[in-house]
Design an enzyme around this catalytic site. Structure first.
Site, PDB file in Angstrom:
ATOM      1  NE  ARG A  86     -41.384   0.692  21.291  1.00  0.00           N
ATOM      2  CZ  ARG A  86     -42.822   0.570  20.168  1.00  0.00           C
ATOM      3  NH1 ARG A  86     -43.897   1.799  20.076  1.00  0.00           N
ATOM      4  NH2 ARG A  86     -42.435  -0.425  19.008  1.00  0.00           N
ATOM      5  NE  ARG A 105     -47.777   1.641  12.287  1.00  0.00           N
ATOM      6  CZ  ARG A 105     -46.822   2.020  12.917  1.00  0.00           C
ATOM      7  NH1 ARG A 105     -46.624   1.830  14.389  1.00  0.00           N
ATOM      8  NH2 ARG A 105     -45.739   1.695  12.821  1.00  0.00           N
ATOM      9  CB  CYS A 131     -49.283   2.014  18.106  1.00  0.00           C
ATOM     10  SG  CYS A 131     -48.937   3.229  16.316  1.00  0.00           S
ATOM     11  CE  LYS A 180     -37.446   1.952  17.098  1.00  0.00           C
ATOM     12  NZ  LYS A 180     -38.962   1.401  16.105  1.00  0.00           N
ATOM     13  CG  ASN A 181     -37.200   1.589  12.890  1.00  0.00           C
ATOM     14  OD1 ASN A 181     -37.449   0.692  14.029  1.00  0.00           O
ATOM     15  ND2 ASN A 181     -37.512   2.452  12.474  1.00  0.00           N
ATOM     16  CG  ASP A 189     -39.841   7.383  11.947  1.00  0.00           C
ATOM     17  OD1 ASP A 189     -39.354   5.975  11.752  1.00  0.00           O
ATOM     18  OD2 ASP A 189     -40.802   7.806  12.679  1.00  0.00           O
TER      19      ASP A 189
HETATM   20  C1  EPZ Z   1     -41.674   1.615   9.303  1.00  0.00           C
HETATM   21  O1  EPZ Z   1     -43.205   1.649  10.170  1.00  0.00           O
HETATM   22  C2  EPZ Z   1     -41.213   1.978  10.579  1.00  0.00           C
HETATM   23  N1  EPZ Z   1     -40.550   0.917  11.828  1.00  0.00           N
HETATM   24  C3  EPZ Z   1     -41.578   3.287  11.886  1.00  0.00           C
HETATM   25  O2  EPZ Z   1     -41.043   3.788  12.695  1.00  0.00           O
HETATM   26  C4  EPZ Z   1     -41.673   4.842  10.620  1.00  0.00           C
HETATM   27  O3  EPZ Z   1     -42.255   5.361  11.262  1.00  0.00           O
HETATM   28  C5  EPZ Z   1     -42.283   3.864   9.169  1.00  0.00           C
HETATM   29  O4  EPZ Z   1     -41.963   2.375   8.765  1.00  0.00           O
HETATM   30  C6  EPZ Z   1     -42.195   4.670   8.332  1.00  0.00           C
HETATM   31  O5  EPZ Z   1     -41.406   4.807   7.467  1.00  0.00           O
HETATM   32  C7  EPZ Z   1     -40.385  -0.025  11.499  1.00  0.00           C
HETATM   33  O6  EPZ Z   1     -39.511  -0.218  11.373  1.00  0.00           O
HETATM   34  C8  EPZ Z   1     -40.343  -0.551  13.031  1.00  0.00           C
HETATM   35  P1  EPZ Z   1     -44.625   1.429   6.543  1.00  0.00           P
HETATM   36  P2  EPZ Z   1     -44.012   0.612   8.200  1.00  0.00           P
HETATM   37  O7  EPZ Z   1     -45.098   0.232   6.057  1.00  0.00           O
HETATM   38  O8  EPZ Z   1     -43.171  -0.181   8.197  1.00  0.00           O
HETATM   39  C9  EPZ Z   1     -49.576   2.482   5.778  1.00  0.00           C
HETATM   40  C10 EPZ Z   1     -40.589   4.162  14.863  1.00  0.00           C
HETATM   41  O9  EPZ Z   1     -40.910   5.977  14.899  1.00  0.00           O
HETATM   42  N2  EPZ Z   1     -49.718   0.957   5.262  1.00  0.00           N
HETATM   43  O10 EPZ Z   1     -44.183   2.064   6.010  1.00  0.00           O
HETATM   44  O11 EPZ Z   1     -45.129  -0.247  10.402  1.00  0.00           O
HETATM   45  C11 EPZ Z   1     -49.429   2.985   6.780  1.00  0.00           C
HETATM   46  O12 EPZ Z   1     -50.119   2.677   7.141  1.00  0.00           O
HETATM   47  C12 EPZ Z   1     -41.557   3.607  13.565  1.00  0.00           C
HETATM   48  O13 EPZ Z   1     -39.319   3.747  14.406  1.00  0.00           O
HETATM   49  C13 EPZ Z   1     -50.108   1.053   4.570  1.00  0.00           C
HETATM   50  O14 EPZ Z   1     -51.408   1.435   4.340  1.00  0.00           O
HETATM   51  O15 EPZ Z   1     -44.751   1.669   8.424  1.00  0.00           O
HETATM   52  C14 EPZ Z   1     -47.902   3.916   6.506  1.00  0.00           C
HETATM   53  O16 EPZ Z   1     -49.703   5.359   6.748  1.00  0.00           O
HETATM   54  C15 EPZ Z   1     -42.840   4.134  13.937  1.00  0.00           C
HETATM   55  N3  EPZ Z   1     -50.436  -0.627   4.239  1.00  0.00           N
HETATM   56  C16 EPZ Z   1     -47.113   3.903   5.317  1.00  0.00           C
HETATM   57  O17 EPZ Z   1     -48.236   2.449   4.617  1.00  0.00           O
HETATM   58  C17 EPZ Z   1     -49.454  -1.389   4.610  1.00  0.00           C
HETATM   59  O18 EPZ Z   1     -50.162  -2.831   4.889  1.00  0.00           O
HETATM   60  C18 EPZ Z   1     -45.536   3.551   5.857  1.00  0.00           C
HETATM   61  O19 EPZ Z   1     -46.546   2.954   6.906  1.00  0.00           O
HETATM   62  C19 EPZ Z   1     -48.902  -1.747   5.674  1.00  0.00           C
HETATM   63  C20 EPZ Z   1     -48.256   0.138   5.370  1.00  0.00           C
END
Ligand code: EPZ
Length: 421
Positions: free
Chosen positions: A400, A122, A117, A22-23, A308
């Site tokens: 989802r 996020r 969420c 999915k991701n 995850d």
């Molecule tokens: C991706 O989300 C995945 N979603 C998430 O999977 C997954 O948990 C996550 O990566 C971490 O591996 C998709 O790929 C659609 P991040 P993403 O940006 O990109 C912080 C699932 O279960 N951050 O890597 O939103 C954030 O708050 C979902 O399939 C900032 O601070 O995650 C988090 O603490 C849930 N500023 C950390 O970084 C930003 O601009 C990692 O977030 C962006 C993120």
């Protein structure tokens, strides 16, 4: 709303197949719809609500999409539309992926600011910072992100936040940089396999990205990108979820299509917890010949233990003798599932981003509620391991990210049915 009714205690036996990631599919679909000047055919795409939701956004932006037998056909639009509306973005956080491609292709993007969420806030500050470093002007107005740039210009940047690298920000900025003037270097880039798959797709479209799969990406901007045919990697989190399913039911399950090369940390923790894994070319056999052992887990960015998979492992540790601990290093309050597992007789104490799990001999079935995608998944796993009946509500969260979850699990012996209210 649909619910899943599970009667636990059945040992799962047989082969269960993994769908496409999915991701990886989500950003690849965005790239195909917005960055390419011709159509793409993408194979091994899972049939999920998230994919449908994203395609709805891409259609609003002028693209034509069709998902048929796990193949997604995408025809880019006429490049007139540049707004991703609130009512669609609120359903699909990953819509933020259209921001960078729209600015790169059209010079303007208007995307509703994605909300939080159940797993916590996020933020998208790293997405915006990266695009600004490419020369985009970004403003927030009435709940929308508006980004503009006559021409993006390649830049050197460091893209890590307080919790390490960002999958989304790396994907967004990398996509934008493919059409920028000059070279972009992203240090501190996310190394998740889904980011590497996106980079490989972009290169197949004619992009010029080096360092794929590493934390330093070098993108030499090109004038245009063409559509292509591509096959998405397997979903390592779905695979890991099924591996835990075999373990918690003390069955013998072959997870067909599980990508060994993307499941190092997950495999290592399952083995440490007493699960026997035998890897083959086309998947992994899961057995539980001995008692489980308590373990300590700390989630981290790739190749560390994936956040995850945290909920799923908490389900296994709930029936593991002794005291296990989980530290959630990515989303500091991603423990909503703990209270639902405690309703099933688990003994989990949460303090901030730490959970202490005192294993019980057995869980007992109960009515429980999914709060997010992976929290929903662990309730299904716990229901299959528990004595008695478990009813999981709000399973739209599960739909989802898991394709036909009840059919796949029933196919290896689970007593699970979906009922619609
Ligand atoms: C991706 O989300 C995945 N979603 C998430 O999977 C997954 O948990 C996550 O990566 C971490 O591996 C998709 O790929 C659609 P991040 P993403 O940006 O990109 C912080 C699932 O279960 N951050 O890597 O939103 C954030 O708050 C979902 O399939 C900032 O601070 O995650 C988090 O603490 C849930 N500023 C950390 O970084 C930003 O601009 C990692 O977030 C962006 C993120």
């Amino acid at each position: 709303m649909d619910r899943l009714i599970i009667n636990g205690g059945k040992q799962l036996k047989g082969t269960i197949s993994v769908s496409g990631s999915k991701n990886a599919t989500l950003p690849i679909a965005v790239a195909a719809a917005i960055l390419a000047d011709s159509s793409s055919v993408i194979h091994n795409v899972p049939n999920l609500n998230d994919i449908d939701s994203l395609c709805a956004v891409l259609e609003v932006l002028g693209a034509t999409t069709k998902l048929e037998n796990s193949t997604l056909y995408i025809e880019p639009g006429d490049r007139s539309a540049y707004e991703a509306p609130y009512d669609l973005v609120r359903k699909m956080r990953a819509s933020i992926y259209v921001l960078g491609p729209l600015v790169a292709r059209l010079g303007i993007a208007k995307v509703s600011f994605p909300g939080g969420c159940a797993i916590g806030p996020r933020p998208v500050d790293l997405h915006l910072k990266g695009l600004q470093q490419l020369g985009a002007e970004v403003e927030i107005d009435s709940g929308y992100i508006i980004a503009r740039a006559n021409r993006l210009v390649g830049a050197e940047m460091y893209l890590r936040g307080p919790h390490g690298s960002s999958v989304g920000a790396t994907a967004n900025v990398m996509m934008a940089a493919t059409l920028a003037d000059g070279t972009t270097t992203i240090r501190g880039a996310a190394c998740e396999p889904e980011v590497a798959d996106l980079a490989n797709f972009l290169n197949a479209m004619g992009a010029d990205i080096g360092g794929v799969g590493t934390s330093t990406l070098t993108i030499h901007g090109v004038k245009q990108l063409h559509g292509t045919e591509y096959t998405v990697i397997p979903d390592r989190i779905e695979a890991g979820t099924f591996m835990v399913a075999g373990a918690v039911t003390k069955g013998e399950v072959f997870v067909k299509g599980a990508p060994a090369e993307h499941l190092g940390a997950t495999s290592e923790k399952l083995i440490e917890a007493g699960v026997q894994l035998d890897w083959a070319d086309d998947g992994v056999r899961v057995r539980t010949p001995r008692d489980f052992q308590a373990v300590h887990i700390a989630t981290d960015t790739y190749p560390g233990f994936p956040t995850d998979m945290q909920a799923q492992m908490m389900g296994l540790l709930s029936i593991t003798p002794g005291i296990s601990t989980i530290t959630e290093g990515i989303y500091l309050d991603r423990f909503m599932h703990a209270s639902e597992l405690n309703r099933m007789g688990a003994d989990i104490r949460v303090e901030g981003n730490h959970a202490v799990v005192r294993g019980k001999l057995r869980l007992s079935g109960a009515p429980v509620m999914a709060s997010d995608l992976r929290a929903g998944a662990v309730l299904v796993l716990a229901g299959m391991a528990a004595a008695g009946e478990t009813v999981v509500s709000r399973i739209y969260h599960i739909d989802r990210g898991y394709e036909n979850i009840e059919q796949k699990l029933a196919g290896i012996g689970a007593d699970i049915i979906r009922v619609s209210d």
